[in-house]
Scaffold this motif. Structure first.
Motif, mmCIF file in Angstrom:
data_model
loop_
_atom_site.group_PDB
_atom_site.id
_atom_site.type_symbol
_atom_site.label_atom_id
_atom_site.label_comp_id
_atom_site.label_asym_id
_atom_site.label_seq_id
_atom_site.Cartn_x
_atom_site.Cartn_y
_atom_site.Cartn_z
ATOM 1 N N ALA A 1 0.830 -1.211 0.000
ATOM 2 C CA ALA A 1 0.000 0.000 0.000
ATOM 3 C C ALA A 1 0.865 1.262 0.000
ATOM 4 C CB ALA A 1 -0.915 -0.013 1.220
ATOM 5 N N THR A 2 1.949 1.228 0.764
ATOM 6 C CA THR A 2 2.817 2.402 0.840
ATOM 7 C C THR A 2 3.400 2.739 -0.522
ATOM 8 O OG1 THR A 2 3.400 1.741 3.073
ATOM 9 C CG2 THR A 2 4.802 3.379 2.027
ATOM 10 N N PHE A 3 3.795 1.721 -1.247
ATOM 11 C CA PHE A 3 4.425 1.989 -2.538
ATOM 12 C C PHE A 3 3.414 2.409 -3.580
ATOM 13 C CE2 PHE A 3 8.666 1.185 -1.444
ATOM 14 C CZ PHE A 3 8.614 0.284 -0.398
ATOM 15 N N GLN A 4 2.194 1.902 -3.441
ATOM 16 C CA GLN A 4 1.144 2.372 -4.342
ATOM 17 C C GLN A 4 0.896 3.849 -4.085
ATOM 18 O OE1 GLN A 4 0.037 0.549 -6.655
ATOM 19 N NE2 GLN A 4 0.286 -1.576 -6.036
ATOM 20 N N LEU A 5 0.914 4.203 -2.801
ATOM 21 C CA LEU A 5 0.720 5.613 -2.446
ATOM 22 C C LEU A 5 1.848 6.457 -3.016
ATOM 23 C CD1 LEU A 5 -0.793 7.786 -0.849
ATOM 24 C CD2 LEU A 5 0.669 7.250 1.107
ATOM 25 N N LEU A 6 3.067 5.935 -2.905
ATOM 26 C CA LEU A 6 4.222 6.670 -3.421
ATOM 27 C C LEU A 6 4.061 6.927 -4.911
ATOM 28 C CD1 LEU A 6 6.994 7.820 -2.730
ATOM 29 C CD2 LEU A 6 7.986 5.597 -3.198
#
Lengths: 108, 554
Positions: free
Chosen positions: B484-489
């Motif tokens: 999820a964090t990398f999708q957000l990034l």
């Protein structure tokens, strides 16, 4: 006296090196492979356009320097097997600094 | 059923029959050979009894049989072709010579069948079954000569290599780089010959010489020029202290000096620098462990008032006294201070830094005596508002308190934050720093490598806060992160993000890396060591370098 036919055909293969001022030098593939950078660029297993065309453009090396580099590549190739007793390779001092930068780039 | 290929000693379970045969020494090949021999013997028993011996492949068994029966079969001995050509050659030849027609007699050439007179020089035929006439023999002379030549040259080469090894000499063709450096070193005095190639290239060459470890006393002069103001040597391990002194005598106008791996730097040299380098305002010394504390005190007393940048790493002799001298003298001018792996400093020395109000960049990394929250908070209270760069790598004793009471309230101008190896932070703590941190405009360079307790919430808060400004982001070993964090990034429009390190973050796979390279326009370098879910199939946009993929080396 083994005659490995596949080795022969790759020995006879020539590749081209192009200098910044448009001079093209044709040298044996095995001579070019002395340089780590060139070997990687011309490696058939890569997807590089240089490997497909057998032609490497070197926009940061001038014609005079590239000629000296080719001379060194052949010198290295010729004396690879007998390193004990070989003639000296002459580097003119005017070229030495630029040749150093070029040879560092080519890993040779 | 398969025999041991390659001589491996591994034996699996065998049937009773195999074991029985092996014990008795009964080998199928031997049986076959014996059968074929008997067939041959029957076939040739009635033919002529001219003895011909195949010299090159005779073994002892066949030889003894030939002597007994005087009937030889070249085919039989060919089947038993083994190594040991040399031995059997000699002995086979001996036998052959005994049975050969003597010189002076007439014989038929084995190849062209012509009659010729045998001489002492008649060569034996290729397969050993007779002699060759003069013309056939000379055909092979050229070949034999060549063979001999290669044998001799290879023998010579082996000898020269062995001799070279003993002498610890190089035995490969010298590299072009080394040849150039030798020439450069030889003509170093003669600047006209070498020509002027400009500062930028000089620095490049300094780097090359350092990489080749050729920066020595005799090549040093190449870089020393009375007019230069900046000098950076990354590998001074081969420079003696006298040469290091030379730097100051040749280049008195130096303003910025960097010396790394300078183990031979002594007090004398530093004293000379302090008197001779009147314009010095930036000094970086890495590895100058011989310099004593007293020497540093003297240095700061002399030069301190003009120092703007000072960086020191890897020494045990810079202690409280030295720091006091630094602070005493440099308070008006020092803007950047970096002390890394300076083992003698303690956390209670930190308050001394309060007297450096002009500081904009501070690094206190890898301190042996771990920094405590309170000391740093006290420091940040005063200098925090001016700080642009803060590096406290490997300060494991720091906790969320430092973040919330030190960073958040005071570090409004902070752009570069490095807190690698600080595992005292929690996810919530880091999140709370960045969430709604309007006081700060956004980080450019963020390093949370090895902060193992940090997770999604923290990094997502960081992304929300700094997406528009981030250029370098290091999340190595922050393994609790999820996709999820990398999708957000990727979806946060990080238009300046150019270097990203997410090594050992297990959640990152092909999907994530594809969407990241697609959406982050400036991405140039991705370090993905230990990301097993990234394969060579990942479609990475052109121009993005991905380092460390497992598939790259397999």
């Amino acid at each position: 006296m083994s005659g490995d036919s596949s080795k022969d055909s790759s020995d006879k293969e020539y590749v081209r090196l192009v200098s910044s001022d448009g001079f093209e030098y044709s040298i044996l593939r095995s001579a070019a492979a002395v340089s780590g950078t060139l070997r990687g660029m011309l490696s058939q297993s890569s997807n590089f356009v240089e490997a497909k065309q057998n032609r490497v453009v070197l926009p940061n090396i001038s014609g005079v320097l590239l000629e000296k580099v080719c001379e060194y590549l052949y010198y290295n190739l010729k004396h690879q097997n007998n390193p004990g007793n070989i003639p000296e390779f002459d580097v003119p001092p005017e070229m030495a600094l630029e040749l150093l930068v070029a040879s560092d780039f080519l890993d040779v | 059923m398969s025999r041991n290929a390659g001589g491996s000693r591994v034996r699996g379970p065998n049937s009773a029959l195999t074991e029985f045969l092996r014990e008795r020494g009964i080998v199928a090949n031997a049986i076959r050979h014996r059968y074929e021999e008997t067939l041959q013997q029957q076939a040739t028993a009635s033919s002529d009894t001219v003895v011909t011996i195949s010299g090159s492949s005779a073994t002892s068994r066949s030889r003894s049989r030939e002597v007994e029966t005087t009937v030889a079969s070249s085919t039989r001995s060919k089947k038993r072709t083994k190594k040991k050509h040399a031995d059997s050659d000699d002995e086979g030849e001996l036998l052959a010579r005994m049975t050969r027609p003597k010189p002076g007699q007439i014989d038929f050439c084995a190849e062209c069948q012509c009659r010729f007179t045998v001489t002492a020089y008649s060569k034996p035929a290729r397969d050993g079954n007779g002699l060759l006439c003069h013309s056939c023999g000379s055909k092979y002379a050229q070949e034999e000569k060549q063979q001999k030549k290669t044998q001799i040259s290879s023998r010579r080469r082996k000898k020269s290599i062995a001799a070279a090894l003993l002498d610890k000499q190089e035995f490969s063709v010298p590299k072009l780089q080394d040849l150039c450096i030798k020439v450069i070193a030889k003509y170093i005095e003669d600047v006209e010959i070498l020509g002027d190639i400009g500062d930028f290239n000089m620095e490049k060459i300094a780097r090359i010489l350092s990489r080749n470890r050729s920066l020595k006393d005799n090549t040093l002069k190449l870089f020393l020029n009375p007019s230069i103001k900046r000098l950076h040597f990354w590998d001074c391990s081969n420079l003696s202290s006298d040469s290091l002194e030379l730097i100051a005598s040749y280049c008195p106008l130096l303003e910025s000096l960097t010396l790394s791996m300078c183990g031979q730097l002594t007090d004398k040299v530093i004293d000379y620098y302090s008197t001779n380098l009147r314009n010095l305002h930036s000094l970086t010394i890495n590895g100058g462990f011989l310099i004593t504390s007293g020497c540093w005190v003297r240095f700061f007393d002399t030069v301190g008032s003009q120092l703007v940048r000072f960086s020191l790493a890897n020494t045990l002799r810079f202690n409280r006294e030295s720091l006091q001298a630094l602070v005493r003298n440099c308070s008006a001018t020092l803007e950047e201070l970096s002390l890394s792996r300076v083992g003698s400093l303690k956390t209670e020395d930190i308050p001394l830094l309060l007297q450096l109000p002009e500081l904009t960049a501070l690094e206190l990394s890898y301190m042996r005596d771990a920094i405590t929250d309170d000391d740093v908070i006290g420091l940040l209270r005063v200098i925090g508002p001016r700080l642009v760069t803060l590096n406290l790598d490997d300060s494991g004793d720091l906790t969320d308190k430092f973040l919330l009471e030190g960073v958040r309230p005071y570090c409004g101008r902070l752009q570069n934050l490095s807190l690698a190896l600080c595992d005292g932070f929690t996810d919530a703590g880091v999140r709370d720093v960045f969430r709604d941190w309007e006081f700060n405009d956004g980080l450019i360079n963020a390093n949370f490598s090895r902060c193992t307790n940090v997770g999604d919430e923290a990094i997502q808060a960081l992304i929300d806060h700094s997406a528009k400004t981030l250029v370098i982001l290091n999340l190595n070993s922050v393994y609790k992160l999820t996709s999820a964090t990398f999708q957000l990034l990727a979806s946060s429009d990080c238009e300046f993000l150019s270097q990203l390190d997410f090594g050992f973050v297990h959640c990152v796979g092909d999907e994530e890396i594809e969407v990241l390279t697609e959406r982050c326009k400036s991405l140039q370098l991705i370090e993905a060591y230990g990301n097993i879910r990234i394969t060579e199939l990942a479609k990475v946009k052109r121009g993005v370098k991905v380092l460390g993929r497992q598939s790259d080396s397999l």
